[in-house]
Design a protein around this motif. Structure first.
Motif, PDB file in Angstrom:
ATOM      1  N   UNK A  16      45.664  32.213  42.312  1.00 18.80           N
ATOM      2  CA  UNK A  16      44.370  32.891  42.266  1.00 18.80           C
ATOM      3  C   UNK A  16      44.476  34.146  41.399  1.00 18.80           C
ATOM      4  N   UNK A  17      45.513  34.933  41.625  1.00 17.19           N
ATOM      5  CA  UNK A  17      45.734  36.115  40.780  1.00 17.19           C
ATOM      6  C   UNK A  17      45.892  35.704  39.315  1.00 17.19           C
ATOM      7  N   UNK A  18      46.634  34.641  39.097  1.00 17.53           N
ATOM      8  CA  UNK A  18      46.850  34.175  37.730  1.00 17.53           C
ATOM      9  C   UNK A  18      45.537  33.764  37.070  1.00 17.53           C
ATOM     10  N   UNK A  19      44.680  33.083  37.816  1.00 14.36           N
ATOM     11  CA  UNK A  19      43.402  32.630  37.258  1.00 14.36           C
ATOM     12  C   UNK A  19      42.511  33.812  36.887  1.00 14.36           C
ATOM     13  N   UNK A  20      42.373  34.776  37.791  1.00 12.08           N
ATOM     14  CA  UNK A  20      41.510  35.927  37.528  1.00 12.08           C
ATOM     15  C   UNK A  20      42.085  36.772  36.393  1.00 12.08           C
ATOM     16  N   UNK A  21      43.382  36.961  36.408  1.00 12.68           N
ATOM     17  CA  UNK A  21      44.032  37.726  35.343  1.00 12.68           C
ATOM     18  C   UNK A  21      43.841  37.054  33.981  1.00 12.68           C
ATOM     19  N   UNK A  22      43.973  35.754  33.950  1.00 14.86           N
ATOM     20  CA  UNK A  22      43.793  35.022  32.693  1.00 14.86           C
ATOM     21  C   UNK A  22      42.359  35.145  32.181  1.00 14.86           C
ATOM     22  N   UNK A  23      41.393  35.026  33.058  1.00 16.49           N
ATOM     23  CA  UNK A  23      39.996  35.202  32.653  1.00 16.49           C
ATOM     24  C   UNK A  23      39.774  36.583  32.047  1.00 16.49           C
ATOM     25  N   UNK A  24      40.233  37.611  32.746  1.00 15.45           N
ATOM     26  CA  UNK A  24      40.006  38.984  32.296  1.00 15.45           C
ATOM     27  C   UNK A  24      40.757  39.301  31.006  1.00 15.45           C
ATOM     28  N   UNK A  25      42.008  38.894  30.945  1.00 16.77           N
ATOM     29  CA  UNK A  25      42.794  39.202  29.746  1.00 16.77           C
ATOM     30  C   UNK A  25      42.315  38.409  28.534  1.00 16.77           C
ATOM     31  N   UNK A  63      33.770  45.734  33.058  1.00 22.25           N
ATOM     32  CA  UNK A  63      34.240  45.233  34.350  1.00 22.25           C
ATOM     33  C   UNK A  63      35.493  45.963  34.780  1.00 22.25           C
ATOM     34  N   UNK A  64      35.699  45.931  36.097  1.00 19.41           N
ATOM     35  CA  UNK A  64      36.912  46.462  36.703  1.00 19.41           C
ATOM     36  C   UNK A  64      37.341  45.491  37.794  1.00 19.41           C
ATOM     37  N   UNK A  65      38.565  45.065  37.712  1.00 25.53           N
ATOM     38  CA  UNK A  65      39.138  44.139  38.681  1.00 25.53           C
ATOM     39  C   UNK A  65      40.303  44.856  39.340  1.00 25.53           C
ATOM     40  N   UNK A  66      40.403  44.718  40.645  1.00 34.09           N
ATOM     41  CA  UNK A  66      41.441  45.455  41.356  1.00 34.09           C
ATOM     42  C   UNK A  66      41.971  44.629  42.525  1.00 34.09           C
ATOM     43  N   UNK A 118      29.650  37.861  30.372  1.00 35.08           N
ATOM     44  CA  UNK A 118      28.916  36.911  31.209  1.00 35.08           C
ATOM     45  C   UNK A 118      29.784  35.683  31.498  1.00 35.08           C
ATOM     46  N   UNK A 119      30.494  35.210  30.508  1.00 37.09           N
ATOM     47  CA  UNK A 119      31.392  34.072  30.671  1.00 37.09           C
ATOM     48  C   UNK A 119      32.500  34.398  31.672  1.00 37.09           C
ATOM     49  N   UNK A 120      33.044  35.599  31.593  1.00 35.69           N
ATOM     50  CA  UNK A 120      34.088  36.019  32.519  1.00 35.69           C
ATOM     51  C   UNK A 120      33.554  36.064  33.945  1.00 35.69           C
ATOM     52  N   UNK A 121      32.358  36.580  34.109  1.00 41.30           N
ATOM     53  CA  UNK A 121      31.751  36.628  35.443  1.00 41.30           C
ATOM     54  C   UNK A 121      31.510  35.221  35.992  1.00 41.30           C
ATOM     55  N   UNK A 122      31.075  34.308  35.160  1.00 39.70           N
ATOM     56  CA  UNK A 122      30.878  32.922  35.606  1.00 39.70           C
ATOM     57  C   UNK A 122      32.197  32.342  36.113  1.00 39.70           C
ATOM     58  N   UNK A 123      33.278  32.560  35.379  1.00 39.58           N
ATOM     59  CA  UNK A 123      34.588  32.068  35.807  1.00 39.58           C
ATOM     60  C   UNK A 123      35.028  32.668  37.130  1.00 39.58           C
ATOM     61  N   UNK A 124      34.757  33.956  37.310  1.00 40.23           N
ATOM     62  CA  UNK A 124      35.117  34.622  38.559  1.00 40.23           C
ATOM     63  C   UNK A 124      34.275  34.077  39.715  1.00 40.23           C
ATOM     64  N   UNK A 125      32.991  33.835  39.469  1.00 45.72           N
ATOM     65  CA  UNK A 125      32.136  33.247  40.508  1.00 45.72           C
ATOM     66  C   UNK A 125      32.646  31.864  40.917  1.00 45.72           C
ATOM     67  N   UNK A 126      33.069  31.088  39.940  1.00 44.98           N
ATOM     68  CA  UNK A 126      33.594  29.750  40.239  1.00 44.98           C
ATOM     69  C   UNK A 126      34.870  29.838  41.070  1.00 44.98           C
ATOM     70  N   UNK A 127      35.743  30.768  40.706  1.00 45.99           N
ATOM     71  CA  UNK A 127      36.979  30.951  41.470  1.00 45.99           C
ATOM     72  C   UNK A 127      36.667  31.412  42.893  1.00 45.99           C
ATOM     73  N   UNK A 128      35.674  32.302  43.019  1.00 48.00           N
ATOM     74  CA  UNK A 128      35.298  32.802  44.337  1.00 48.00           C
ATOM     75  C   UNK A 128      34.701  31.698  45.210  1.00 48.00           C
ATOM     76  N   UNK A 129      33.966  30.780  44.606  1.00 48.98           N
ATOM     77  CA  UNK A 129      33.426  29.642  45.360  1.00 48.98           C
ATOM     78  C   UNK A 129      34.549  28.777  45.913  1.00 48.98           C
ATOM     79  N   UNK A 130      35.615  28.622  45.140  1.00 48.28           N
ATOM     80  CA  UNK A 130      36.744  27.797  45.575  1.00 48.28           C
ATOM     81  C   UNK A 130      37.643  28.529  46.576  1.00 48.28           C
TER      82      UNK A 130
END
Length: 110
Positions: free
Chosen positions: A32-41, A16-19, A88-100
């Motif tokens: 939001x940045x904190x949530x995505x960063x935490x998922x990825x890290x 993955x690549x997040x930017x 896959x777990x990281x992508x699920x978390x990102x999808x959930x954040x994107x829904x919100x």
């Protein structure tokens, strides 16, 4: 806007690549940045510390860039399966954040 791109090979997530930054709040206070960063890290650290995988990763807080990919294929099939599950777990978390927060996050699988 945070852009999240996951790369798939033969139907399995491989990297993955997040930017970017969400722009939801000031730098350092953006949940939001904190949530995505935490998922990825968390994905990166789990691969290194728990799975003992050799990965290439990049963390750049200024640009908001976070990258994860395997450097060496693991010798044990179980490690590879667990790696795919973590992505896959990281992508699920990102999808959930994107829904919100749909105006601040976009994702795709290539």
């Amino acid at each position: 806007m945070i852009s999240c791109c996951f790369y798939e090979v033969d139907g399995r997530l491989e990297a993955f690549e997040i930017l970017g930054h969400a722009g939801y709040a000031e730098y350092g206070n953006d949940v939001i940045c904190a949530a995505i960063s935490t998922l990825a890290q968390t994905a990166i650290r789990t691969c290194i510390e728990e799975l003992k995988l050799v990965v290439d990763y990049e963390l750049d807080s200024e640009s908001g860039k976070i990258v994860l990919k395997l450097k060496d294929r693991p010798k044990m099939q179980r490690q590879l399966e667990d790696y795919h599950l973590i992505l896959a777990n990281t992508l699920i978390g990102i999808k959930m954040a994107q829904e919100a927060y749909p105006d601040f996050i976009k994702w795709e699988v290539k």
